[in-house]
Design a protein around this motif. Structure first.
Motif, PDB file in Angstrom:
ATOM      1  N   PHE A  39       1.286  -6.185  23.858  1.00  0.00           N
ATOM      2  CA  PHE A  39       0.256  -6.850  23.045  1.00  0.00           C
ATOM      3  C   PHE A  39       0.062  -6.134  21.701  1.00  0.00           C
ATOM      4  N   ALA A  40       0.558  -4.898  21.625  1.00  0.00           N
ATOM      5  CA  ALA A  40       0.352  -4.158  20.349  1.00  0.00           C
ATOM      6  C   ALA A  40       1.533  -4.274  19.403  1.00  0.00           C
ATOM      7  N   GLU A  41       2.530  -5.086  19.760  1.00  0.00           N
ATOM      8  CA  GLU A  41       3.713  -5.182  18.910  1.00  0.00           C
ATOM      9  C   GLU A  41       3.370  -5.793  17.538  1.00  0.00           C
ATOM     10  N   ASP A  42       2.560  -6.777  17.578  1.00  0.00           N
ATOM     11  CA  ASP A  42       2.213  -7.417  16.298  1.00  0.00           C
ATOM     12  C   ASP A  42       1.462  -6.444  15.383  1.00  0.00           C
ATOM     13  N   ALA A  43       0.538  -5.728  15.999  1.00  0.00           N
ATOM     14  CA  ALA A  43      -0.220  -4.755  15.193  1.00  0.00           C
ATOM     15  C   ALA A  43       0.688  -3.674  14.657  1.00  0.00           C
ATOM     16  N   ALA A  44       1.673  -3.262  15.493  1.00  0.00           N
ATOM     17  CA  ALA A  44       2.594  -2.206  15.034  1.00  0.00           C
ATOM     18  C   ALA A  44       3.468  -2.702  13.905  1.00  0.00           C
ATOM     19  N   GLU A  45       3.890  -3.947  14.036  1.00  0.00           N
ATOM     20  CA  GLU A  45       4.707  -4.493  12.948  1.00  0.00           C
ATOM     21  C   GLU A  45       3.908  -4.560  11.659  1.00  0.00           C
ATOM     22  N   GLU A  46       2.657  -4.946  11.817  1.00  0.00           N
ATOM     23  CA  GLU A  46       1.828  -4.987  10.592  1.00  0.00           C
ATOM     24  C   GLU A  46       1.665  -3.588  10.006  1.00  0.00           C
ATOM     25  N   ARG A  47       1.436  -2.627  10.951  1.00  0.00           N
ATOM     26  CA  ARG A  47       1.311  -1.257  10.475  1.00  0.00           C
ATOM     27  C   ARG A  47       2.599  -0.774   9.811  1.00  0.00           C
ATOM     28  N   LEU A  48       3.713  -1.166  10.443  1.00  0.00           N
ATOM     29  CA  LEU A  48       4.999  -0.762   9.865  1.00  0.00           C
ATOM     30  C   LEU A  48       5.210  -1.386   8.490  1.00  0.00           C
ATOM     31  N   ALA A  49       4.812  -2.671   8.411  1.00  0.00           N
ATOM     32  CA  ALA A  49       4.927  -3.331   7.119  1.00  0.00           C
ATOM     33  C   ALA A  49       4.044  -2.636   6.085  1.00  0.00           C
ATOM     34  N   GLU A  50       2.851  -2.233   6.547  1.00  0.00           N
ATOM     35  CA  GLU A  50       1.961  -1.506   5.629  1.00  0.00           C
ATOM     36  C   GLU A  50       2.566  -0.193   5.201  1.00  0.00           C
ATOM     37  N   VAL A  51       3.178   0.499   6.185  1.00  0.00           N
ATOM     38  CA  VAL A  51       3.815   1.789   5.852  1.00  0.00           C
ATOM     39  C   VAL A  51       4.967   1.578   4.884  1.00  0.00           C
ATOM     40  N   MET A  52       5.763   0.497   5.127  1.00  0.00           N
ATOM     41  CA  MET A  52       6.884   0.217   4.228  1.00  0.00           C
ATOM     42  C   MET A  52       6.370  -0.088   2.821  1.00  0.00           C
ATOM     43  N   ARG A  53       5.247  -0.807   2.772  1.00  0.00           N
ATOM     44  CA  ARG A  53       4.678  -1.103   1.462  1.00  0.00           C
ATOM     45  C   ARG A  53       4.201   0.168   0.780  1.00  0.00           C
ATOM     46  N   MET A  54       3.536   1.017   1.544  1.00  0.00           N
ATOM     47  CA  MET A  54       3.067   2.280   0.999  1.00  0.00           C
ATOM     48  C   MET A  54       4.236   3.155   0.529  1.00  0.00           C
ATOM     49  N   GLN A  55       5.312   3.112   1.362  1.00  0.00           N
ATOM     50  CA  GLN A  55       6.488   3.894   0.972  1.00  0.00           C
ATOM     51  C   GLN A  55       7.100   3.368  -0.316  1.00  0.00           C
ATOM     52  N   SER A  56       7.125   2.025  -0.437  1.00  0.00           N
ATOM     53  CA  SER A  56       7.669   1.436  -1.656  1.00  0.00           C
ATOM     54  C   SER A  56       6.816   1.823  -2.876  1.00  0.00           C
ATOM     55  N   GLU A  57       5.465   1.760  -2.698  1.00  0.00           N
ATOM     56  CA  GLU A  57       4.586   2.156  -3.795  1.00  0.00           C
ATOM     57  C   GLU A  57       4.780   3.634  -4.140  1.00  0.00           C
ATOM     58  N   MET A  58       4.930   4.438  -3.041  1.00  0.00           N
ATOM     59  CA  MET A  58       5.134   5.866  -3.293  1.00  0.00           C
ATOM     60  C   MET A  58       6.444   6.125  -4.016  1.00  0.00           C
ATOM     61  N   ALA A  59       7.484   5.359  -3.656  1.00  0.00           N
ATOM     62  CA  ALA A  59       8.773   5.527  -4.344  1.00  0.00           C
ATOM     63  C   ALA A  59       8.648   5.126  -5.807  1.00  0.00           C
ATOM     64  N   GLY A  60       7.899   4.022  -6.063  1.00  0.00           N
ATOM     65  CA  GLY A  60       7.688   3.621  -7.460  1.00  0.00           C
ATOM     66  C   GLY A  60       6.923   4.686  -8.244  1.00  0.00           C
TER      67      GLY A  60
END
Length: 380
Positions: A44-65
């Protein structure tokens, strides 16, 4: 912190960028671990984890920029720093060059002045060497009695020749008693001549200078008094001839220092010279006396020519009188001529008036004058 560790796709990766990337990777691993645990915990937490992962990927992209922007900023700052350092190095090099040029120019000027001063010192050294040789020669001259006398007489002759006209002095002239003084000065109007003697007892003076004091000094001074006293008596007895020479003679001392020492230390010798009517003179006093004699001779020459001037003035006065008479006669002639001219002018005015009246007459056809005209002509 700005040192490049390695290149990644043509972009140099610095230590700061690598640290940020490592931190981001660690965070990513931790997130992945958390997500994996949660995934194990339940579907049941897969969706939340994916969202968290997407958030982390976004944060990583912002950090790379942000890391890229920071890297570009750091690159620009480094370029500006290198450019500023290069300009400052250029300015510093230019200033150092100017300073070295000025120092070289100043050193060259100092060397030039030093060379000039060395040249002056060299010239002074040569002059001192020549002066030393001349002093040695002078000592050799003064050591010999005959050459010493010739040296004193040469100085006296030079002073006399420079101050008096030729014919007003004579060297080694013979007096009526057969003596021959060193110099006689001729005075005008048959006045007695002035005698100048250039000999001086220098041996006694040298003995005084060579003595070390005490008995030697007193003995040398006594001998000097005797020598100079004898010389003064010889001048008075040989050269003072009544009616032929002046009642005073000059004894020439060819040194100012000896002259001043005689007056300071040997007052009795000076008084003896005054009693014998002999004047002790130095080169400067002899020059002054010669100048006074020159003034006397010039005044005598002017007085000798005074009668000529008076005769010329009398002739000039006679010429002026004759000129005055001739001017008076000329004035008389001019007055007579003026009166004659006035008479002539009166006659010409009368002639002119008659002509005007004649021209104003109006004659008849028979050329007979009218009564009024006859009266006018009769009145004339």
């Amino acid at each position: 912190m700005q040192t490049a560790l390695f290149d990644l796709a043509g972009h140099p990766v610095t230590l700061l960028e690598a640290a940020l990337a490592g931190a981001a990777l660690l965070i990513l691993i931790l997130l992945i671990a958390v997500l994996a645990g949660r995934r194990r915990a339940g579907e049941f937490a897969e969706d939340a984890a994916e969202e968290r992962l997407a958030e982390v990927m976004r944060m990583q992209s912002e950090m790379a920029g942000r890391m890229n922007a920071m890297a570009e900023l750091l690159a620009r700052r480094q370029s500006d720093l290198v450019h500023g350092l290069s300009e400052r190095m250029d300015m510093l090099g230019h200033r150092i060059g100017q300073s070295m040029t000025e120092q070289a120019r100043s050193a060259h000027a100092d060397l030039s002045r030093l060379n000039e001063r060395l040249a002056v010192i060299d010239t002074a050294q040569k002059n001192l060497t020549e002066l030393s040789s001349q002093v040695v020669g002078l000592q050799a001259i003064l050591a010999n009695k005959q050459t010493r006398g010739a040296f004193g007489q040469a100085r006296m002759e030079a002073i006399v020749q420079d101050g008096l006209p030729r014919g007003r002095y004579a060297f080694q002239a013979t007096l009526s008693n057969g003596n021959r003084p060193d110099c006689v000065v001729e005075f005008p109007n048959g006045a007695p001549r002035l005698v100048i003697d250039a000999k001086f007892p220098l041996e006694g003076w040298n003995a005084i200078r060579a003595s070390e004091g005490g008995e030697f000094m007193r003995g040398a001074e006594a001998q000097f008094r005797r020598d100079i006293g004898k010389h003064l008596k010889d001048i008075a007895e040989r050269y003072l001839i009544p009616g032929e020479t002046q009642d005073t003679a000059f004894m020439f001392v060819p040194s100012e220092s000896i002259f001043s020492s005689i007056h300071e230390r040997f007052e009795d010798v000076v008084q003896q010279a005054h009693r014998l009517r002999v004047v002790i003179v130095s080169p400067s006093l002899l020059l002054l006396s010669i100048q006074v004699i020159q003034s006397i001779l010039r005044d005598a020459d002017m007085r000798a020519q005074a009668h000529l001037i008076q005769n010329e003035v009398m002739k000039l006065i006679e010429d002026v009188g004759r000129l005055d008479d001739r001017v008076a006669k000329l004035q008389t002639h001019f007055g007579q001529a003026s009166r004659d001219i006035e008479d002539i002018l009166v006659s010409t005015r009368k002639v002119k008036s008659r002509g005007e009246r004649i021209g104003a007459l109006e004659l008849a056809e028979d050329d007979a004058p009218l009564p009024a005209q006859r009266d006018l002509l009769a009145g004339e």
